[in-house]
Scaffold this motif. Structure first.
Motif, PDB file in Angstrom:
ATOM      1  N   HIS A   1     -49.987  23.287  45.448  1.00 28.34           N
ATOM      2  CA  HIS A   1     -49.082  24.427  45.254  1.00 28.34           C
ATOM      3  C   HIS A   1     -47.627  24.049  45.535  1.00 28.34           C
ATOM      4  N   LEU A   2     -47.243  22.855  45.123  1.00 29.30           N
ATOM      5  CA  LEU A   2     -45.895  22.381  45.421  1.00 29.30           C
ATOM      6  C   LEU A   2     -44.816  23.178  44.688  1.00 29.30           C
ATOM      7  N   PHE A   3     -45.167  23.791  43.576  1.00 31.81           N
ATOM      8  CA  PHE A   3     -44.179  24.643  42.902  1.00 31.81           C
ATOM      9  C   PHE A   3     -43.833  25.836  43.781  1.00 31.81           C
ATOM     10  N   PHE A   4     -44.868  26.493  44.338  1.00 26.38           N
ATOM     11  CA  PHE A   4     -44.638  27.596  45.266  1.00 26.38           C
ATOM     12  C   PHE A   4     -43.870  27.113  46.491  1.00 26.38           C
ATOM     13  N   ASP A   5     -44.274  25.943  46.987  1.00 23.80           N
ATOM     14  CA  ASP A   5     -43.619  25.392  48.175  1.00 23.80           C
ATOM     15  C   ASP A   5     -42.143  25.093  47.906  1.00 23.80           C
ATOM     16  N   SER A   6     -41.843  24.656  46.688  1.00 21.60           N
ATOM     17  CA  SER A   6     -40.451  24.382  46.330  1.00 21.60           C
ATOM     18  C   SER A   6     -39.608  25.648  46.445  1.00 21.60           C
TER      19      SER A   6
ATOM     20  N   VAL B   1     -42.177  32.327  58.842  1.00 20.91           N
ATOM     21  CA  VAL B   1     -43.566  32.241  59.325  1.00 20.91           C
ATOM     22  C   VAL B   1     -44.464  31.631  58.257  1.00 20.91           C
ATOM     23  N   LEU B   2     -44.292  32.094  57.008  1.00 21.83           N
ATOM     24  CA  LEU B   2     -45.081  31.543  55.906  1.00 21.83           C
ATOM     25  C   LEU B   2     -44.762  30.063  55.689  1.00 21.83           C
ATOM     26  N   ALA B   3     -43.502  29.699  55.862  1.00 19.33           N
ATOM     27  CA  ALA B   3     -43.096  28.308  55.679  1.00 19.33           C
ATOM     28  C   ALA B   3     -43.743  27.406  56.731  1.00 19.33           C
ATOM     29  N   LEU B   4     -43.851  27.887  57.963  1.00 23.14           N
ATOM     30  CA  LEU B   4     -44.515  27.111  59.011  1.00 23.14           C
ATOM     31  C   LEU B   4     -45.991  26.899  58.675  1.00 23.14           C
ATOM     32  N   TRP B   5     -46.623  27.940  58.146  1.00 23.43           N
ATOM     33  CA  TRP B   5     -48.036  27.833  57.752  1.00 23.43           C
ATOM     34  C   TRP B   5     -48.197  26.863  56.601  1.00 23.43           C
ATOM     35  N   ARG B   6     -47.298  26.946  55.610  1.00 19.49           N
ATOM     36  CA  ARG B   6     -47.382  26.043  54.467  1.00 19.49           C
ATOM     37  C   ARG B   6     -47.053  24.609  54.879  1.00 19.49           C
TER      38      ARG B   6
ATOM     39  N   GLY C   1     -35.674  28.123  49.651  1.00 24.49           N
ATOM     40  CA  GLY C   1     -35.050  29.354  50.121  1.00 24.49           C
ATOM     41  C   GLY C   1     -34.769  29.332  51.610  1.00 24.49           C
ATOM     42  N   ILE C   2     -35.738  28.850  52.385  1.00 22.50           N
ATOM     43  CA  ILE C   2     -35.572  28.802  53.842  1.00 22.50           C
ATOM     44  C   ILE C   2     -34.449  27.848  54.233  1.00 22.50           C
TER      45      ILE C   2
END
Length: 271
Positions: A234-239, A217-222, A244-245
């Motif tokens: 925030h590409l480090f967080f996104d990485s 769900v968080l990945a869809l939002w990001r 992981g997903i």
């Protein structure tokens, strides 16, 4: 001494470094007992905790939430990890033990590199990525995700050093895929299978991996923020999140309903 066998390649497997760290014990006289192996596991567990604390501290600092409260929050998260990862540290046969240790260290070094742009961090991160990619076949997806996020979505904002880092990471992935194709895929007489189906995987994941459903769900939002809102801050967080997903989804596609396959995904998405 642990060596990789081509018989494993005949089943479509290619992870020559999966248990390679145990060979450290061959350098110590008399260190061939089960106790010696468990001591090595205990040492790797300590390093995992240290690296995890460091990684989560970095994340809290980056999010502007570095405080006493959040320090305690880190400790609670680590306590959660102690429960969640006990299996790969109590059993000697899972490559995921060293994967979570080194993957955590990789992201620490990767963060230091993109923040300080000191090549020593980048070189060390690349060296670790080379070791990691031969610990499990699906690890290449983690590095591919990092490369894709930065070269496709943030290329114009990258420095020359950062571009070199991502090119080197990409070369590592390409070399692995070539080796996998010629050593494992072309020579496979049968492919690794647990004789399970997607229903088994769904029932297992819904009962044991609820955290990954939250992460989706968080990945869809990001994804909306990155692709539509053009958020590149925030590409480090996104990485961490997307790697992981994608790593977890790869195991789903392979129809693997065993918890230890998903622990690296938990490590990356939990922050």
């Amino acid at each position: 001494k642990i060596e990789w066998s081509l018989l494993i390649a005949n089943r479509g497997r290619f992870y020559p470094f999966g248990h390679f760290d145990y060979n450290i014990l061959t350098l110590i006289p008399g260190a061939t007992t089960p106790l010696a192996h468990y001591i090595l596991v205990a040492v790797s567990f300590v390093f995992f905790i240290i690296f995890s604390v460091k990684l989560y501290s970095i994340i809290l600092k980056e999010s502007g939430r570095n405080s006493v409260f959040n320090t305690w929050l880190i400790l609670i998260i680590i306590s959660f990890l102690l429960y969640y990862f006990y299996r790969i540290f109590f059993f000697l046969v899972y490559p995921e033990r060293m994967i979570v240790v080194l993957m955590t260290l990789f992201f620490i070094l990767y963060y230091q590199f993109i923040k300080k742009e000191k090549m020593i961090y980048g070189v060390l991160a690349i060296i670790i990525s080379v070791y990691l990619i031969y610990c499990k076949e699906t690890i290449f997806l983690v590095f591919s995700t990092i490369i894709g996020l930065n070269l496709l979505l943030n290329f114009k904002n990258l420095t020359n050093k950062q571009k070199i880092f991502y090119y080197a990471l990409g070369l590592n992935v390409i070399i692995f895929l070539i080796l996998y194709y010629f050593i494992a895929y072309r020579n496979a007489e049968t492919f690794y299978s647990r004789n399970s189906n997607f229903n088994d995987v769904f029932l297992f994941s819904f009962g044991n991996l609820k955290l990954l459903y939250i992460a989706i769900v968080l990945a869809l939002w990001r994804a909306y923020q990155v692709l539509i809102k053009k958020d590149r801050q925030h590409l480090f967080f996104d990485s961490l999140l997307f790697s992981g997903i994608i790593y977890a989804l790869a195991n789903v596609l392979l129809k693997l309903p065993m918890d230890y396959y998903y622990f690296p995904a938990v490590m990356m998405t939990l922050p």
